[in-house]
Design a protein around this motif. Structure first.
Motif, PDB file in Angstrom:
ATOM      1  N   PHE A 185       3.134  12.517  -6.071  1.00 26.87           N
ATOM      2  CA  PHE A 185       3.365  11.462  -7.060  1.00 26.87           C
ATOM      3  C   PHE A 185       2.151  11.287  -7.975  1.00 26.87           C
ATOM      4  O   PHE A 185       2.298  10.978  -9.163  1.00 26.87           O
ATOM      5  N   ARG A 186       0.964  11.488  -7.442  1.00 22.13           N
ATOM      6  CA  ARG A 186      -0.240  11.429  -8.278  1.00 22.13           C
ATOM      7  C   ARG A 186      -0.197  12.544  -9.336  1.00 22.13           C
ATOM      8  O   ARG A 186      -0.415  12.288 -10.517  1.00 22.13           O
ATOM      9  N   TYR A 187       0.104  13.755  -8.904  1.00 18.96           N
ATOM     10  CA  TYR A 187       0.187  14.865  -9.852  1.00 18.96           C
ATOM     11  C   TYR A 187       1.258  14.595 -10.908  1.00 18.96           C
ATOM     12  O   TYR A 187       1.035  14.812 -12.112  1.00 18.96           O
ATOM     13  N   ALA A 188       2.418  14.123 -10.473  1.00 20.54           N
ATOM     14  CA  ALA A 188       3.530  13.895 -11.411  1.00 20.54           C
ATOM     15  C   ALA A 188       3.182  12.823 -12.430  1.00 20.54           C
ATOM     16  O   ALA A 188       3.503  12.947 -13.621  1.00 20.54           O
ATOM     17  N   GLN A 189       2.507  11.775 -11.988  1.00 19.67           N
ATOM     18  CA  GLN A 189       2.166  10.709 -12.924  1.00 19.67           C
ATOM     19  C   GLN A 189       1.042  11.133 -13.860  1.00 19.67           C
ATOM     20  O   GLN A 189       1.098  10.871 -15.075  1.00 19.67           O
ATOM     21  N   GLU A 190       0.039  11.802 -13.338  1.00 15.14           N
ATOM     22  CA  GLU A 190      -1.066  12.259 -14.179  1.00 15.14           C
ATOM     23  C   GLU A 190      -0.595  13.273 -15.217  1.00 15.14           C
ATOM     24  O   GLU A 190      -1.132  13.332 -16.333  1.00 15.14           O
ATOM     25  N   GLU A 191       0.407  14.058 -14.887  1.00 13.15           N
ATOM     26  CA  GLU A 191       0.904  15.080 -15.805  1.00 13.15           C
ATOM     27  C   GLU A 191       1.998  14.558 -16.730  1.00 13.15           C
ATOM     28  O   GLU A 191       2.504  15.310 -17.572  1.00 13.15           O
ATOM     29  N   GLY A 192       2.392  13.290 -16.561  1.00 11.94           N
ATOM     30  CA  GLY A 192       3.204  12.636 -17.569  1.00 11.94           C
ATOM     31  C   GLY A 192       4.700  12.643 -17.375  1.00 11.94           C
ATOM     32  O   GLY A 192       5.434  12.156 -18.250  1.00 11.94           O
ATOM     33  N   PHE A 193       5.205  13.136 -16.243  1.00 15.95           N
ATOM     34  CA  PHE A 193       6.661  13.106 -16.084  1.00 15.95           C
ATOM     35  C   PHE A 193       7.146  12.134 -15.010  1.00 15.95           C
ATOM     36  O   PHE A 193       8.344  12.022 -14.780  1.00 15.95           O
ATOM     37  N   LEU A 194       6.237  11.407 -14.369  1.00 18.18           N
ATOM     38  CA  LEU A 194       6.595  10.239 -13.567  1.00 18.18           C
ATOM     39  C   LEU A 194       6.145   9.010 -14.333  1.00 18.18           C
ATOM     40  O   LEU A 194       4.959   8.829 -14.601  1.00 18.18           O
ATOM     41  N   HIS A 195       7.106   8.138 -14.701  1.00 19.03           N
ATOM     42  CA  HIS A 195       6.779   6.949 -15.484  1.00 19.03           C
ATOM     43  C   HIS A 195       6.455   5.783 -14.550  1.00 19.03           C
ATOM     44  O   HIS A 195       5.285   5.500 -14.296  1.00 19.03           O
ATOM     45  N   LYS A 196       7.456   5.133 -13.988  1.00 21.07           N
ATOM     46  CA  LYS A 196       7.227   4.042 -13.036  1.00 21.07           C
ATOM     47  C   LYS A 196       7.486   4.536 -11.619  1.00 21.07           C
ATOM     48  O   LYS A 196       8.427   5.291 -11.369  1.00 21.07           O
ATOM     49  N   TYR A 197       6.656   4.068 -10.705  1.00 26.65           N
ATOM     50  CA  TYR A 197       6.711   4.502  -9.311  1.00 26.65           C
ATOM     51  C   TYR A 197       6.726   3.275  -8.406  1.00 26.65           C
ATOM     52  O   TYR A 197       5.809   2.445  -8.467  1.00 26.65           O
ATOM     53  N   ALA A 198       7.767   3.142  -7.572  1.00 27.99           N
ATOM     54  CA  ALA A 198       7.883   2.030  -6.628  1.00 27.99           C
ATOM     55  C   ALA A 198       7.942   2.570  -5.207  1.00 27.99           C
ATOM     56  O   ALA A 198       8.669   3.533  -4.928  1.00 27.99           O
ATOM     57  N   ILE A 199       7.177   1.943  -4.314  1.00 30.99           N
ATOM     58  CA  ILE A 199       7.144   2.339  -2.904  1.00 30.99           C
ATOM     59  C   ILE A 199       7.631   1.156  -2.073  1.00 30.99           C
ATOM     60  O   ILE A 199       7.179   0.020  -2.273  1.00 30.99           O
ATOM     61  N   VAL A 200       8.524   1.429  -1.136  1.00 33.80           N
ATOM     62  CA  VAL A 200       9.044   0.395  -0.248  1.00 33.80           C
ATOM     63  C   VAL A 200       8.617   0.723   1.180  1.00 33.80           C
ATOM     64  O   VAL A 200       8.846   1.838   1.661  1.00 33.80           O
ATOM     65  N   GLY A 201       7.986  -0.247   1.858  1.00 30.48           N
ATOM     66  CA  GLY A 201       7.666  -0.096   3.271  1.00 30.48           C
ATOM     67  C   GLY A 201       6.372   0.624   3.584  1.00 30.48           C
ATOM     68  O   GLY A 201       6.195   1.171   4.682  1.00 30.48           O
ATOM     69  N   LEU A 202       5.418   0.610   2.665  1.00 32.72           N
ATOM     70  CA  LEU A 202       4.130   1.268   2.859  1.00 32.72           C
ATOM     71  C   LEU A 202       3.419   0.704   4.096  1.00 32.72           C
ATOM     72  O   LEU A 202       3.373  -0.499   4.298  1.00 32.72           O
ATOM     73  N   HIS A 203       2.848   1.590   4.915  1.00 34.38           N
ATOM     74  CA  HIS A 203       2.115   1.153   6.104  1.00 34.38           C
ATOM     75  C   HIS A 203       0.642   0.941   5.751  1.00 34.38           C
ATOM     76  O   HIS A 203      -0.046   1.869   5.313  1.00 34.38           O
ATOM     77  N   GLU A 204       0.156  -0.271   5.969  1.00 31.73           N
ATOM     78  CA  GLU A 204      -1.228  -0.592   5.630  1.00 31.73           C
ATOM     79  C   GLU A 204      -2.222   0.222   6.455  1.00 31.73           C
ATOM     80  O   GLU A 204      -3.305   0.587   5.967  1.00 31.73           O
ATOM     81  N   ASN A 205      -1.881   0.517   7.697  1.00 31.95           N
ATOM     82  CA  ASN A 205      -2.801   1.242   8.580  1.00 31.95           C
ATOM     83  C   ASN A 205      -3.070   2.670   8.120  1.00 31.95           C
ATOM     84  O   ASN A 205      -4.045   3.288   8.546  1.00 31.95           O
ATOM     85  N   TYR A 206      -2.200   3.210   7.267  1.00 33.90           N
ATOM     86  CA  TYR A 206      -2.342   4.598   6.835  1.00 33.90           C
ATOM     87  C   TYR A 206      -2.465   4.718   5.320  1.00 33.90           C
ATOM     88  O   TYR A 206      -2.135   5.754   4.747  1.00 33.90           O
ATOM     89  N   THR A 207      -2.972   3.653   4.696  1.00 31.98           N
ATOM     90  CA  THR A 207      -3.242   3.681   3.258  1.00 31.98           C
ATOM     91  C   THR A 207      -4.737   3.479   3.041  1.00 31.98           C
ATOM     92  O   THR A 207      -5.246   2.368   3.206  1.00 31.98           O
ATOM     93  N   PRO A 208      -5.488   4.522   2.695  1.00 32.20           N
ATOM     94  CA  PRO A 208      -6.936   4.386   2.483  1.00 32.20           C
ATOM     95  C   PRO A 208      -7.249   3.370   1.384  1.00 32.20           C
ATOM     96  O   PRO A 208      -6.449   3.168   0.459  1.00 32.20           O
ATOM     97  N   GLU A 209      -8.401   2.742   1.491  1.00 34.04           N
ATOM     98  CA  GLU A 209      -8.755   1.673   0.549  1.00 34.04           C
ATOM     99  C   GLU A 209      -8.813   2.166  -0.893  1.00 34.04           C
ATOM    100  O   GLU A 209      -8.393   1.463  -1.815  1.00 34.04           O
ATOM    101  N   ASN A 210      -9.319   3.373  -1.117  1.00 33.57           N
ATOM    102  CA  ASN A 210      -9.395   3.868  -2.494  1.00 33.57           C
ATOM    103  C   ASN A 210      -8.005   4.052  -3.108  1.00 33.57           C
ATOM    104  O   ASN A 210      -7.788   3.773  -4.288  1.00 33.57           O
ATOM    105  N   ILE A 211      -7.041   4.489  -2.282  1.00 31.63           N
ATOM    106  CA  ILE A 211      -5.672   4.635  -2.779  1.00 31.63           C
ATOM    107  C   ILE A 211      -5.049   3.266  -3.009  1.00 31.63           C
ATOM    108  O   ILE A 211      -4.357   3.041  -4.017  1.00 31.63           O
ATOM    109  N   LEU A 212      -5.292   2.336  -2.102  1.00 28.16           N
ATOM    110  CA  LEU A 212      -4.777   0.981  -2.273  1.00 28.16           C
ATOM    111  C   LEU A 212      -5.274   0.373  -3.578  1.00 28.16           C
ATOM    112  O   LEU A 212      -4.498  -0.263  -4.322  1.00 28.16           O
ATOM    113  N   GLN A 213      -6.532   0.562  -3.870  1.00 26.25           N
ATOM    114  CA  GLN A 213      -7.093   0.042  -5.128  1.00 26.25           C
ATOM    115  C   GLN A 213      -6.417   0.689  -6.340  1.00 26.25           C
ATOM    116  O   GLN A 213      -6.115   0.013  -7.337  1.00 26.25           O
ATOM    117  N   ASP A 214      -6.163   1.993  -6.261  1.00 27.87           N
ATOM    118  CA  ASP A 214      -5.487   2.682  -7.363  1.00 27.87           C
ATOM    119  C   ASP A 214      -4.066   2.160  -7.555  1.00 27.87           C
ATOM    120  O   ASP A 214      -3.608   1.957  -8.688  1.00 27.87           O
TER     121      ASP A 214
END
Length: 343
Positions: A185-214
């Motif tokens: 999803f990072r590649y797709a958004q940076e390259e311009g063909f992913l516009h809006k991105y929604a995630i449902v049910g993300l696990h906090e224990n497996y989301t690094p802080e730098n990604i959470l900030q992004d």
């Protein structure tokens, strides 16, 4: 598409268990290699591939679910609730023939080869106004799905970037360090063909802080965590799905639907979880998104019947069959239809 294997009538007949006074879905699905305007709305194909998982330091096995899924799906009942004539089975990609690699950078180069082949087929299906149903493989495939959809929309749609809803324990928004299952999803958004991105049910224990900030800082990303839904009870699961649908709803962008089964409790996958969503919640998610979104495609990934570490679960294919049938029922039962659809 040198790694694609077309599905044949003989493949079909070997799988369908015919019973008197019953009609199985496999007796009504469309089996033809041609793709054109006469194809039904849904075009189904599989992906046998776990390169993206291995390139992300995970356990292989994501290429094992397709066969089990087919055996289950083709033997469900053909009834007014679900008609096989609305689905065309094309076949599957088999990337297990790639030369085995251990070194991570080599694996990531192989993932790029997978991206290129899968994106071509997705683009062809979408360009005809059809909806790909993509079953199996690693979540690296999200990139190919989004790229192929954006490419296929060029003649028909005002915006060729795509919105996406992802039911997942992970964001798959890691840095662009070479292609793998954790950064599609990072590649797709940076390259311009992913516009809006929604995630449902993300696990906090497996989301690094730098990604959470992004994720929090990006104006075109929305997410809800499992903990906000089930521990803090800020809203219920249905409300979390509503938020994702409302965020991605658009007259200009179609919506890709992604479901990584590692968000479902005790379903065999590389990142199998003992705590997460129920199968009922996953089924609800697919029915609701199919019914209420202007969907571009469905991708169900990371499922396995056999992992490289020896774990096995033969019921995985049956679960995938339920999930796909729920999505198709949701679309046929919904009111939103693409303006350029030929069916």
């Amino acid at each position: 598409m040198q790694n694609f294997h077309p599905f044949s009538p003989s493949d079909l007949h070997s799988r369908v268990r015919i019973r008197a006074h019953e009609t199985k879905l496999g007796q009504r699905v469309i089996v033809r290699h041609e793709l054109d305007e006469k194809s039904p709305l849904f075009v189904l194909f599989g992906v046998k591939e776990d390169l993206g998982v291995k390139a992300n330091y995970g356990v292989g096995g994501a290429g094992s679910a397709w066969e089990s899924f087919l055996d289950a799906f083709l033997n469900i009942q053909d009834t007014p609730f679900l008609r096989g004539e609305g689905i065309q089975i094309l076949g599957h990609f088999d990337f297990n023939t790639f030369e085995p690699q251990i070194e991570v950078n080599s694996l990531r180069q192989q993932v790029e080869r997978v991206d290129a082949e899968v994106a071509v087929l997705v683009s062809r299906i979408v360009s005809l106004g059809k909806i790909p149903l993509i079953i199996g493989g690693s979540h690296a495939g999200a990139y190919a799905n989004l790229l192929g959809t954006a490419t296929g929309l060029r003649k028909h749609w005002p915006k060729t970037s795509v919105n996406c809803i992802n039911l997942d324990a992970h964001s798959d928004y890691r840095i662009m360090e070479g292609r793998h299952s954790g950064n599609g999803f990072r590649y797709a958004q940076e390259e311009g063909f992913l516009h809006k991105y929604a995630i449902v049910g993300l696990h906090e224990n497996y989301t690094p802080e730098n990604i959470l900030q992004d994720l929090e800082a990006h104006p075109r990303i929305h997410f809800t965590t499992w903990e906000d839904i089930f521990l803090r009870e800020k809203f219920n699961f249905a409300a979390a799905v509503d938020q994702a649908i409302n965020f991605t709803q658009s007259h200009e962008h179609l919506v890709g639907i992604e479901l990584d089964v590692d968000c479902i409790e005790n379903v065999l996958s590389s990142a199998m979880t003992p705590t997460g969503l129920s199968t009922q919640q996953a089924r609800y998610f697919l029915y609701q998104t199919a019914q209420r979104c202007n969907v571009a495609y469905l991708h169900i990934c990371e499922a396995a019947t056999v992992l490289e570490n020896g774990l096995q679960n033969r019921s995985t294919g049956k679960l995938l069959s339920y999930l796909v049938s729920d999505f198709v029922k949701g679309k046929f039962g919904g009111s939103g239809v693409r303006e350029f659809e030929g069916s």
